[in-house]
Design a protein around this motif. Structure first.
Motif, PDB file in Angstrom:
ATOM      1  N   ALA A  39      -6.393   1.122  -0.563  1.00  0.00           N
ATOM      2  CA  ALA A  39      -7.703   1.140  -0.248  1.00  0.00           C
ATOM      3  C   ALA A  39      -8.430  -0.112   0.108  1.00  0.00           C
ATOM      4  CB  ALA A  39      -8.617   1.706  -1.538  1.00  0.00           C
ATOM      5  N   ASN A  46     -12.949   2.467  -3.097  1.00  0.00           N
ATOM      6  CA  ASN A  46     -12.308   3.038  -4.147  1.00  0.00           C
ATOM      7  C   ASN A  46     -11.174   3.876  -3.412  1.00  0.00           C
ATOM      8  OD1 ASN A  46     -11.745   5.211  -5.950  1.00  0.00           O
ATOM      9  ND2 ASN A  46     -13.586   4.421  -7.014  1.00  0.00           N
ATOM     10  N   PRO A  47      -9.888   4.199  -4.082  1.00  0.00           N
ATOM     11  CA  PRO A  47      -8.956   4.764  -3.591  1.00  0.00           C
ATOM     12  C   PRO A  47      -9.393   6.088  -3.216  1.00  0.00           C
ATOM     13  CG  PRO A  47      -8.087   3.413  -5.370  1.00  0.00           C
ATOM     14  CD  PRO A  47      -9.544   3.431  -5.403  1.00  0.00           C
ATOM     15  N   ASP A  48     -10.411   6.846  -4.019  1.00  0.00           N
ATOM     16  CA  ASP A  48     -10.719   8.447  -3.910  1.00  0.00           C
ATOM     17  C   ASP A  48     -11.534   8.331  -2.493  1.00  0.00           C
ATOM     18  OD1 ASP A  48      -9.601   8.928  -6.379  1.00  0.00           O
ATOM     19  OD2 ASP A  48     -11.374   8.662  -7.242  1.00  0.00           O
ATOM     20  N   TYR A 104      -3.828  10.722  -0.919  1.00  0.00           N
ATOM     21  CA  TYR A 104      -3.727   9.591  -2.068  1.00  0.00           C
ATOM     22  C   TYR A 104      -3.410   8.157  -1.511  1.00  0.00           C
ATOM     23  CZ  TYR A 104      -2.051   7.236  -5.952  1.00  0.00           C
ATOM     24  OH  TYR A 104      -1.805   5.998  -6.883  1.00  0.00           O
ATOM     25  N   THR A 105      -4.129   7.345  -2.252  1.00  0.00           N
ATOM     26  CA  THR A 105      -3.497   5.886  -1.803  1.00  0.00           C
ATOM     27  C   THR A 105      -3.792   5.091  -3.116  1.00  0.00           C
ATOM     28  OG1 THR A 105      -3.601   3.981  -0.633  1.00  0.00           O
ATOM     29  CG2 THR A 105      -5.917   5.142  -0.961  1.00  0.00           C
ATOM     30  N   ASN A 106      -2.996   3.990  -3.435  1.00  0.00           N
ATOM     31  CA  ASN A 106      -3.395   3.352  -4.642  1.00  0.00           C
ATOM     32  C   ASN A 106      -4.222   2.169  -4.168  1.00  0.00           C
ATOM     33  OD1 ASN A 106      -1.814   1.663  -2.669  1.00  0.00           O
ATOM     34  ND2 ASN A 106      -0.385   0.645  -4.153  1.00  0.00           N
ATOM     35  N   PRO A 107      -4.725   1.328  -5.207  1.00  0.00           N
ATOM     36  CA  PRO A 107      -5.856   0.218  -4.671  1.00  0.00           C
ATOM     37  C   PRO A 107      -5.315  -0.470  -3.692  1.00  0.00           C
ATOM     38  CG  PRO A 107      -5.325   0.722  -7.292  1.00  0.00           C
ATOM     39  CD  PRO A 107      -4.477   1.362  -6.408  1.00  0.00           C
ATOM     40  N   ALA A 129       0.843  -1.265   0.040  1.00  0.00           N
ATOM     41  CA  ALA A 129       0.020  -0.105  -0.027  1.00  0.00           C
ATOM     42  C   ALA A 129       0.883   1.310   0.019  1.00  0.00           C
ATOM     43  CB  ALA A 129      -0.865  -0.084   1.208  1.00  0.00           C
TER      44      ALA A 129
END
Length: 679
Positions: free
Chosen positions: A317, A324-326, A311-314, A300
């Motif tokens: 999340a 969803n990462p958002d 922010y994060t990547n899949p 992660a």
């Protein structure tokens, strides 16, 4: 790159053509509503455009020195007067018609003729510039001739009353225009591209205009309307040709140094724009690659400050239980940190914020959105390049690793415990064997005494019982030692290349002799007389003895036990079948489990430790063989052993002969728990 005033000339021409075709419907509507107004507007526009051409040529001639362009100025100037007279003498406009005895139709013919002659003369000058003055004189004579004839009433009457004259004049004008097109094609290389295009279109418009004049038959109708529009379009195209030629060349000649600088600057700007676009594309491609790389990372990745996520990547999340990462944007970090780790996490954040190197924050614990705990380890660093105070953290889920480590520790403890247990049983077995051997030796000494040889001696009977129980204890101890060796992976086969059929036959016959007083018939049958195989004879004897012991133990007097040996070339099959009490179906799956007995009651009819069949299975598997059991309750049981037929020649094979004389002693030990057989 040559710089000029007009850019995208082809697009400009197309736009003008589209504009013309859009104007046509409005002009048609205007002419149908008020023809005189339409006529006045068209002619007035023609005068204005001709005047603009003339003024442009005058202002730029001293710098452009283009003779053919200058002649276009002369041509347009010569027809301006006729256009003005045409307007004020038109019958529908009622301007000076009573004072001036000139007919507008005649003036219109003269204007069109002078226009066609002027275009032809201009192209002739372009093809032969040395005749410029001669052609100018000829055109001037034609102009003054036409100007003189407009005041002769006889000529005017001929023109007005003779339709053939009007038609013939139109055909002559068309011929002059066609010749002009031919000259234009001939001198194509002498023209600039835009000049060639505009002049060509002007000639075509003039030709179609004359065709429509001819079709109108000097009447106010649709053909006449289109003829006037096309005549205006032709003059306007001439104006564009003059503007582009005069101003462009004049500007270039006057401002050559400035143009060179602008051209150089433009080239540099274009190069800079290209480099910038290339850099932007490279940056965009690089960004896409890094985004894909971060998205595919198994760990992660988070970007955050001291309090919030950005922010994060899949994988991140998924680690926090988000869809969803958002969803993580602007969420509070401490909502996902276990309460017991808040202080240590905050201290680590402060440490990373002032450091410019990668800092490990050790182990932490997250709380997912589903309230599950996740053990993690973090490596982080400040990213001042993005924004001051931002931190990039790479997080790895170590929950599985910690579970594995705990499991490994449990396994190590279990192995250690098992090792202690194994050592205990081994020591116990050896400690038990020592006194048993002493007792057994004492019994043997007593048996050698002559007083013990009397059959009815009570002491002799008790010695036999004592000897049988010594054998039983010996058998139990041997089994415990073998189980210990097998569990410790210390049991080694003593392999011989030997006749396995002889071993099975010998053991079977020995057992048959031993149990004859129980009235049980034991039968041996083999497909082959001999089969040399690589086996451990002791192990094979123990396997057969144990299976026969079980068969005898659960078989009633008068029943039969059969031993069959089948040989198919690849495997040797040994079948021990009895007609005894059988095994319940629900016990067949556990029959080979250690310490398992079918009858576990304290008052069970048959003695046994429950480890014999487990040892049998282990010995067979050490020979790479298999064993299975088929049984029907109250009808009997069948054990099927299959051993692969192998004959090895390596150094581990024992060459010395095997001693079969010990079989009787082994039978006594194996059958020691069957008291009905005696010692």
């Amino acid at each position: 790159m040559q710089w000029n005033l007009l850019q995208n000339k082809d697009e400009s021409i197309y736009r003008k053509m589209i504009t013309f075709f859009l104007i046509v419907p409005f002009a048609m509507i205007l002419s149908m509503k008020n023809y005189n107004m339409y006529y006045f507007v068209i002619e007035l526009l023609s005068i204005v455009i001709c005047l603009m051409i003339f003024l442009t040529v005058i202002n730029s001639y001293s710098k452009s020195t283009e003779d053919h362009v200058a002649f276009l100025g002369i041509t347009t100037a010569s027809i301006i007067g006729f256009q003005i007279l045409n307007i004020i003498t038109h019958e529908g406009l009622n301007i000076f018609t009573s004072e001036i005895q000139i007919h507008s139709s005649y003036l219109l013919i003269i204007k069109r003729a002078l226009y066609a002659i002027g275009l032809l003369s201009m192209l002739a000058i372009l093809n032969n510039k040395r005749r410029y003055h001669f052609i100018t004189v000829i055109y001037s004579i034609a102009f003054f001739l036409f100007a003189t004839l407009i005041f002769d009433p006889r000529i005017i009457n001929i023109v007005i009353e003779n339709t053939y004259f009007i038609g013939g004049t139109s055909l002559i004008i068309i011929a002059l225009l066609v010749i002009s097109i031919m000259l234009l094609f001939k001198s194509k290389k002498l023209h600039k591209e835009y000049f060639y295009t505009y002049i060509g279109m002007a000639l075509y418009a003039a030709i179609f205009s004359e065709v429509f004049y001819l079709l109108s038959n000097n009447a106010s109708n649709g053909y006449d309307i289109l003829a006037h529009l096309l005549q205006l379009a032709s003059i306007y195209l001439i104006y564009n040709a003059v503007i582009n030629t005069s101003f462009n060349k004049s500007f270039i000649e006057t401002n050559k140094e400035l143009i060179d600088k602008l051209s150089q600057t433009n080239d540099e700007l274009e190069k800079e724009v290209f480099i910038r676009k290339q850099s932007e594309n490279n940056l965009k491609n690089s960004k896409n690659k890094y985004q894909k790389l971060i998205a595919l990372l198994p760990d992660a990745v988070f970007i955050h400050d001291a309090n919030k996520f950005f922010y994060t990547n899949p994988k991140g999340a998924d680690l926090l239980g988000l869809k969803n990462p958002d969803e993580i944007i602007d969420k509070n970090i401490y909502d996902f940190i276990d309460d017991g780790f808040h202080q240590s996490f905050k201290a680590n954040i402060e440490e990373v914020s002032v450091s410019n190197s990668i800092t490990s924050r050790g182990e932490q614990r997250l709380i997912r959105t589903d309230k599950q705990f996740v053990d993690i380890e973090i490596a982080a660093m400040s990213v001042f390049e993005l924004d001051e105070g931002l931190i990039l953290s790479v997080v790895r889920d170590i929950s599985e690793r910690k579970r594995t480590k705990n499991l490994e520790k449990q396994i190590e403890n279990a192995i250690e415990h098992d090792k202690i247990k194994t050592e205990f049983f081994a020591n116990l077995s050896h400690e038990m064997k020592t006194p048993i051997n002493l007792i057994y030796s004492t019994i043997q000494l007593l048996e050698l005494d002559d007083n013990m040889s009397t059959p009815n001696n009570k002491l002799n009977k008790k010695l036999k019982i004592l000897k049988q129980n010594c054998n039983r204890i010996t058998r139990l101890v041997d089994n415990l030692i073998d189980i210990t060796k097998i569990d410790a992976d210390y049991f080694q086969l003593e392999l011989h290349n030997i006749d396995i059929i002889a071993i099975i036959r010998n053991i079977t016959l020995s057992v048959a002799e031993h149990v004859k007083n129980k009235s049980i018939n034991i039968r041996f049958q083999s497909e082959v007389e001999q089969r040399i195989m690589t086996i451990d004879p002791n192990a094979i004897e123990r396997i057969i003895l144990n299976l026969l012991s079980n068969a005898v133990k659960f078989t009633e007097p008068g029943d039969e036990i059969c031993v069959f040996v089948n040989d198919n070339g690849k495997n040797l099959q040994i079948v021990v079948k009895d007609t005894g009490i059988g095994i319940p179906k629900d016990k067949l799956d556990v029959i080979f489990d250690r310490f398992t007995q079918i009858d576990k009651s304290l008052t069970r009819n048959h003695e046994g430790s429950g480890i014999g069949l487990s040892i049998v299975k282990s010995l067979i598997e050490l020979h790479e063989g298999t064993i299975r059991v088929d049984s029907v309750l109250d009808k009997g049981t069948e054990f099927i052993v299959e051993l692969p037929i192998k004959c090895r020649t390596d150094k581990s094979i024992i060459i010395e002969e095997y001693n079969f004389d010990r079989s009787i002693d082994k039978v006594k030990v194996e059958f020691s728990d069957i008291y009905s057989l005696g010692a």
